[in-house]
Design an enzyme around this catalytic site. Structure first.
Site, mmCIF file in Angstrom:
data_model
loop_
_atom_site.group_PDB
_atom_site.id
_atom_site.type_symbol
_atom_site.label_atom_id
_atom_site.label_comp_id
_atom_site.label_asym_id
_atom_site.label_seq_id
_atom_site.Cartn_x
_atom_site.Cartn_y
_atom_site.Cartn_z
ATOM 1 N N ASP A 100 -1.690 6.886 6.153
ATOM 2 C CA ASP A 100 -2.737 5.966 5.711
ATOM 3 C C ASP A 100 -3.013 5.058 6.908
ATOM 4 O OD1 ASP A 100 -4.280 3.928 4.687
ATOM 5 O OD2 ASP A 100 -2.903 3.379 3.059
ATOM 6 N N LYS A 108 -12.148 -1.550 6.637
ATOM 7 C CA LYS A 108 -11.380 -2.456 7.482
ATOM 8 C C LYS A 108 -11.850 -2.355 8.939
ATOM 9 C CE LYS A 108 -8.445 -3.291 3.971
ATOM 10 N NZ LYS A 108 -7.677 -2.211 3.384
ATOM 11 N N TRP A 134 0.828 -1.205 0.000
ATOM 12 C CA TRP A 134 0.000 0.000 0.000
ATOM 13 C C TRP A 134 0.861 1.252 0.000
ATOM 14 C CZ3 TRP A 134 -4.203 -1.362 -1.945
ATOM 15 C CH2 TRP A 134 -4.888 -2.517 -1.553
HETATM 16 C C1 LIG Z 1 -7.022 -1.860 2.048
HETATM 17 C C2 LIG Z 1 -6.008 -0.810 2.108
HETATM 18 C C3 LIG Z 1 -5.897 0.183 1.116
HETATM 19 C C4 LIG Z 1 -6.730 0.183 -0.140
HETATM 20 O O1 LIG Z 1 -8.019 0.501 0.123
HETATM 21 P P1 LIG Z 1 -9.093 0.643 -1.056
HETATM 22 O O2 LIG Z 1 -10.260 1.139 -0.294
HETATM 23 O O3 LIG Z 1 -9.294 -0.701 -1.649
HETATM 24 O O4 LIG Z 1 -8.591 1.622 -2.043
HETATM 25 C C5 LIG Z 1 -4.946 1.158 1.287
HETATM 26 N N1 LIG Z 1 -4.140 1.168 2.354
HETATM 27 C C6 LIG Z 1 -4.211 0.233 3.322
HETATM 28 C C7 LIG Z 1 -3.280 0.307 4.478
HETATM 29 C C8 LIG Z 1 -5.136 -0.781 3.216
HETATM 30 O O5 LIG Z 1 -5.204 -1.712 4.172
#
Ligand SMILES: *Cc1c(COP(=O)(O)O)cnc(C)c1O
Length: 391
Positions: free
Chosen positions: A203, A227, A136
């Site tokens: 993030d 998540k 990511w």
């Molecule tokens: C799942 C995830 C993403 C991507 O998320 P999307 O909503 O599918 O774009 C980005 N960063 C992290 C840390 C993630 O776990």
């Protein structure tokens, strides 16, 4: 009534048969109960509190006794405004945000923020610093390159991202420093947030609201909801408004955070249902005792599972112990046939979602906020039992 059959005489049951049937029924019932409990360790989209599912389902049918579904009312009605207000204020409250930090619920996944962040914060000739701690992070870096220069100040790529780098320096003139607080795929997590003089961008998709941090120390936080805080389709963005408006680039209207702030996160039609479900999840979190309480529970769950992995002769953890994630617990079987067998065994017992990410294999058990301690206890029991059966 004419033609009606006379009532049938009550049938006499023979006792031993009855008893047999009773035992049989009890057995079936316990079998059904044992398989009907699903323990959901999915990495995302993932488990949300049961009460949130029930309330969301009700809202689709009849929102708050209005006779209307939440899906068929305007986003500028007082009804939806109240939902948006509560969602934003729950975020402020749970994170204890100061008045410089604005809360937005924006369209798209976290991947949208990979571009929206540099588009708003980084001019062509400027440099942004990134920590490369997983797939990511790497994707975020790729997007930033479209808008300016990037410097990767540290990486653990050469060791398959199995640790969080420690010794690194962030150049003073870097416009911001970006980290991924929890690496969902590899199962590593920044236990301590690095101190820098740069604007800190994070993030937090897979550990948002899972632990206490000094959230005001971040200039920008983003997280895809699916998540740990809601369904897919909405991003939470927490931004310190003082970092905006410092670049020359023209930003498309819908991409400019300032426009969203000005319009109270209602610049255009927001993902109303995803925001509602996120709001319910935050409400649940607050009722559970907020971040402190959930962090305590999350620590307990992670400790239980890591201890089980460490004492089990068949399994081994994949990442550096000091950097182990409390959200995504990655481990492998020491022997490939064990991996197959344990997968089947666990699946038959109602364990869902412990297959590792396709890039890394093995197992990954995600222990997000809504996953009860009892699910972790159950998985631990299965691992112990399975090892004992193989001893
Ligand atoms: C799942 C995830 C993403 C991507 O998320 P999307 O909503 O599918 O774009 C980005 N960063 C992290 C840390 C993630 O776990």
């Amino acid at each position: 009534m004419p033609g009606e059959q006379p009532l049938r005489a009550k049938r006499q049951f023979d006792r031993p048969v009855c008893r047999q049937l009773g035992i049989f029924a009890a057995e079936i019932l316990s079998l059904i109960q044992s398989v009907a409990v699903i323990h959901n360790f999915n990495a995302g989209p993932s488990i949300l509190p049961r009460i949130v599912f029930e309330q969301s389902a009700q809202a689709v049918l009849d929102y708050d006794h209005t006779g209307l579904s939440l899906l068929e009312i305007g986003h500028r009605t007082p009804t939806f405004q109240a939902i948006m207000d509560e969602a934003r204020s729950l975020v402020k409250d749970l994170m204890q945000l100061d008045s410089d930090h604005e809360v937005l619920f924006l369209h798209g996944g976290a991947s949208t923020q990979f571009m929206q962040v540099p588009m708003n914060l980084l001019d062509d000739k400027e440099t942004a610093a990134y920590a490369d701690t997983g797939v990511w992070s790497a994707k975020a870096i790729k997007e930033a390159k479209l808008f300016g220069k990037t410097e990767i100040v540290c990486t653990s790529k050469e060791e398959d991202y199995r640790y969080i780098p420690r010794d690194f320096a962030v150049p003073n003139d870097a416009k911001y420093f970006h980290i991924t607080t929890n690496n969902t795929i590899y199962g590593t997590q920044w236990q301590k947030i690095p101190h820098t003089s740069n604007a800190l961008v994070a993030d937090m998709s897979s550990d948002i609201f899972s632990r206490q941090l000094d959230f005001n120390a971040f200039s920008l936080i983003y997280a895809g909801a699916q998540k740990n805080m809601g369904p897919a389709g909405v991003n939470l963005v927490v931004v310190n408004k003082n970092i905006l408006g410092r670049i020359k680039r023209a930003i498309p209207t819908i991409m400019d955070y300032r426009n969203h702030i000005k319009e109270g996160s209602l610049l255009n039609t927001p993902p109303v249902f995803a925001i509602y479900v996120s709001m319910l999840t935050l409400r649940w979190l607050k009722a559970e005792g907020g971040i402190d309480a959930i962090e305590e529970r999350n620590n307990r769950k992670a400790a239980l599972l890591y201890e089980a992995i460490d004492r089990n002769p068949l399994f081994t953890g994949t990442v550096e112990k000091a950097d182990r994630s409390k959200m995504n617990v990655c481990f492998i079987a020491k022997d490939a046939s064990v991996e197959e067998d344990f997968s089947t065994y666990a699946r038959n017992q109602g364990i869902v979602g412990i297959k590792g990410h396709r890039l890394v294999g093995g197992f990954r058990a995600s222990l997000y906020n809504a996953l009860p301690v009892s699910s972790v206890e159950f998985l631990v029991e299965l691992m112990d039992e399975f090892a004992a059966s193989r001893a």
